[in-house]
Write an enzyme that holds these catalytic residues in place. Structure first.
Site, short mmCIF file in Angstrom:
data_model
loop_
_atom_site.label_atom_id
_atom_site.label_comp_id
_atom_site.label_asym_id
_atom_site.label_seq_id
_atom_site.Cartn_x
_atom_site.Cartn_y
_atom_site.Cartn_z
N ARG A 36 -7.26 -2.72 16.46
CA ARG A 36 -7.54 -4.07 16.93
C ARG A 36 -7.97 -4.96 15.76
O ARG A 36 -8.87 -4.60 14.99
CB ARG A 36 -8.64 -4.02 17.99
CG ARG A 36 -8.96 -5.36 18.63
CD ARG A 36 -9.93 -5.18 19.78
NE ARG A 36 -9.27 -4.65 20.97
CZ ARG A 36 -9.90 -4.37 22.11
NH1 ARG A 36 -11.22 -4.54 22.19
NH2 ARG A 36 -9.25 -3.91 23.14
N GLU A 52 0.03 1.06 20.91
CA GLU A 52 0.40 1.00 22.33
C GLU A 52 1.31 2.15 22.72
O GLU A 52 1.20 2.70 23.83
CB GLU A 52 1.07 -0.35 22.64
CG GLU A 52 0.14 -1.55 22.57
CD GLU A 52 -1.00 -1.48 23.56
OE1 GLU A 52 -0.94 -0.69 24.53
OE2 GLU A 52 -1.99 -2.22 23.36
N LEU A 95 -0.25 15.60 20.67
CA LEU A 95 -0.53 14.35 21.39
C LEU A 95 0.21 14.28 22.72
O LEU A 95 -0.15 13.51 23.59
CB LEU A 95 -0.16 13.15 20.51
CG LEU A 95 -0.69 11.79 20.89
CD1 LEU A 95 -2.21 11.81 21.05
CD2 LEU A 95 -0.30 10.74 19.85
N GLY A 96 1.23 15.11 22.88
CA GLY A 96 1.93 15.20 24.16
C GLY A 96 3.00 14.14 24.36
O GLY A 96 3.11 13.20 23.59
N TYR A 97 3.79 14.32 25.41
CA TYR A 97 4.88 13.39 25.74
C TYR A 97 5.71 13.09 24.49
O TYR A 97 5.75 11.97 23.98
CB TYR A 97 4.32 12.09 26.34
CG TYR A 97 3.64 12.26 27.67
CD1 TYR A 97 4.39 12.32 28.84
CD2 TYR A 97 2.26 12.38 27.75
CE1 TYR A 97 3.77 12.48 30.07
CE2 TYR A 97 1.63 12.55 28.97
CZ TYR A 97 2.39 12.60 30.13
OH TYR A 97 1.78 12.77 31.35
N TYR A 135 4.63 -2.86 30.42
CA TYR A 135 3.27 -3.01 29.88
C TYR A 135 3.30 -3.14 28.36
O TYR A 135 2.68 -4.06 27.80
CB TYR A 135 2.37 -1.84 30.27
CG TYR A 135 1.15 -1.82 29.39
CD1 TYR A 135 0.16 -2.79 29.53
CD2 TYR A 135 1.02 -0.89 28.36
CE1 TYR A 135 -0.93 -2.83 28.67
CE2 TYR A 135 -0.06 -0.92 27.50
CZ TYR A 135 -1.03 -1.89 27.66
OH TYR A 135 -2.09 -1.94 26.81
N ASP A 153 -2.30 -2.55 32.06
CA ASP A 153 -2.41 -1.10 31.94
C ASP A 153 -3.24 -0.56 33.11
O ASP A 153 -3.55 -1.30 34.05
CB ASP A 153 -3.02 -0.71 30.58
CG ASP A 153 -4.50 -1.07 30.47
OD1 ASP A 153 -5.01 -1.84 31.32
OD2 ASP A 153 -5.15 -0.57 29.53
#
Length: 368
Positions: A36, A52, A95-97, A135, A153
């Site tokens: 950020r 994101e 981290l997956g996916y 999103y 989200d």
């Protein structure tokens, strides 16, 4: 005519007042996150997009170390585009996916090679990039470019469902919540508004015990007025995930090496590494059935217990067979000290841990 103008002004004030209060609250309570931008600083589109994609289906706490690692290895979109996919998958491991990592690499190449390193600015253009949904497109457009776009989200969905007392279950209520969220967008500052909505859900309007006394929207929150904030949003009950079973073969060569193989590029965990395995089905294979899938004939010992791992649409349970080979065999042998540097997903790392090969280093609470 005069009354009509007055009515329009009144409606506009009612719509903008919540946004003003939320942005004022955000100015004091905003979270400091690695991706950020500081107040007054412009957001870097690459960092916004990277964070994101990483945050999809994963927690802020889990993403932090991965985000920092990625920026060290690939500080800009051009460097990520030039990276080998296997290196990107290895950095993502745990981290997956993993389709997110493949789409991340594809998008980097599109932006760097076809667009000269410039990210699309509009939602419709962003949606054409691999792995970018509504999103993510809204978040990148709003936060990186100041586009007046809605970014909803899970945190924002919860806040909006309570603010407007939407009792329609998720996920069916998603389009309505997007429309309601868009009705609150300020004329300027859409990026801060999107992040403020996320922070409000993370810090105050939490899932089980919303702290309504600290909420800048408490006066207008319909769910609070009705006394139903704690039970919103309503979620459709997910069906039980089916259970699939199989066996894995952990072979060590006596010199600190373990036998691995690469999964097919397409499909679940595509291009990732694993110990040799049987196919997955409803039942565990018998010892005889498993032996026919072993990478080599030998004295395979079936270890006590099993390994369980959750994927999005099913649960996996694996029995582990282990062997130490005294002679050199063909195959991809990886030194145990190098396992953290290869694309080894959490499910497969659990198998190696069960066999005593390595320690588990992965993101917490990951369901792939």
């Amino acid at each position: 005519m005069g009354n009509s103008g007055t009515n329009r002004s009144s409606i506009m004030r009612r719509r903008t007042a919540p946004a003003k209060r939320l942005l004022a609250w955000y100015g004091v309570n905003r979270r400091e996150l690695p991706w950020r931008a500081k107040p007054g600083q412009a957001s870097d589109p690459y960092r916004v997009w990277l964070s994101e994609i990483m945050l999809q289906q994963t927690t802020v706490a889990a993403v932090g170390p991965y985000y920092a690692k990625f920026l060290r290895q690939w500080p800009c979109i051009e460097s990520l585009a030039a990276a080998a996919l296997d290196d990107v998958l290895a950095a993502w491991a745990g981290l997956g996916y993993y389709s997110r990592a493949r789409n991340l690499h594809r998008t980097a190449r599109i932006v760097a090679l076809e667009r000269g390193g410039a990210f699309p600015r509009g939602v419709d253009e962003l949606l054409r990039l691999p792995g970018v949904g509504l999103y993510t497109a809204g978040a990148v457009a709003a936060i990186a470019f100041g586009v007046r776009a809605v970014a909803i989200d899970a945190n924002a969905e919860r806040v909006l469902a309570r603010f407007f007392a939407v009792e329609e279950p998720l996920p069916k209520a998603k389009p309505r919540l997007r429309t309601l969220g868009a009705s609150l967008l300020p004329t300027t500052g859409a990026g801060d508004f999107a992040q403020a909505l996320m922070d409000l859900g993370a810090l105050v309007c939490t899932p089980k015990t919303p702290d309504c006394g600290k909420c800048p929207w408490r006066r207008d929150c319909r769910a609070r007025a009705l006394g139903i904030a704690g039970r919103l949003p309503v979620k459709t009950k997910k069906p039980a995930r089916p259970l699939r079973r199989g066996a894995a073969f952990v072979a060590q060569d006596g010199r600190g090496g373990v036998l691995l193989e690469k999964r097919a590029e397409n499909g679940l965990l595509g291009g990732m590494m694993q110990p040799p395995m049987t196919p997955w089905s409803e039942m565990f294979p018998s010892f005889e059935e498993a032996s026919r899938c072993a990478p080599y004939p030998g004295k395979w010992k079936k270890l006590e217990g099993s390994v369980r791992h959750g994927f999005t649409h099913f649960e996996l349970e694996i029995e582990v067979y282990a062997a130490v080979l005294t002679d050199q065999r063909a195959g991809l042998w990886i030194a145990t000290g190098e396992l953290d540097g290869i694309a080894l997903p959490t499910a497969m790392r659990k198998i190696l841990v069960h066999a005593g090969v390595c320690a588990l280093h992965c993101a917490d609470n990951v369901v792939e």
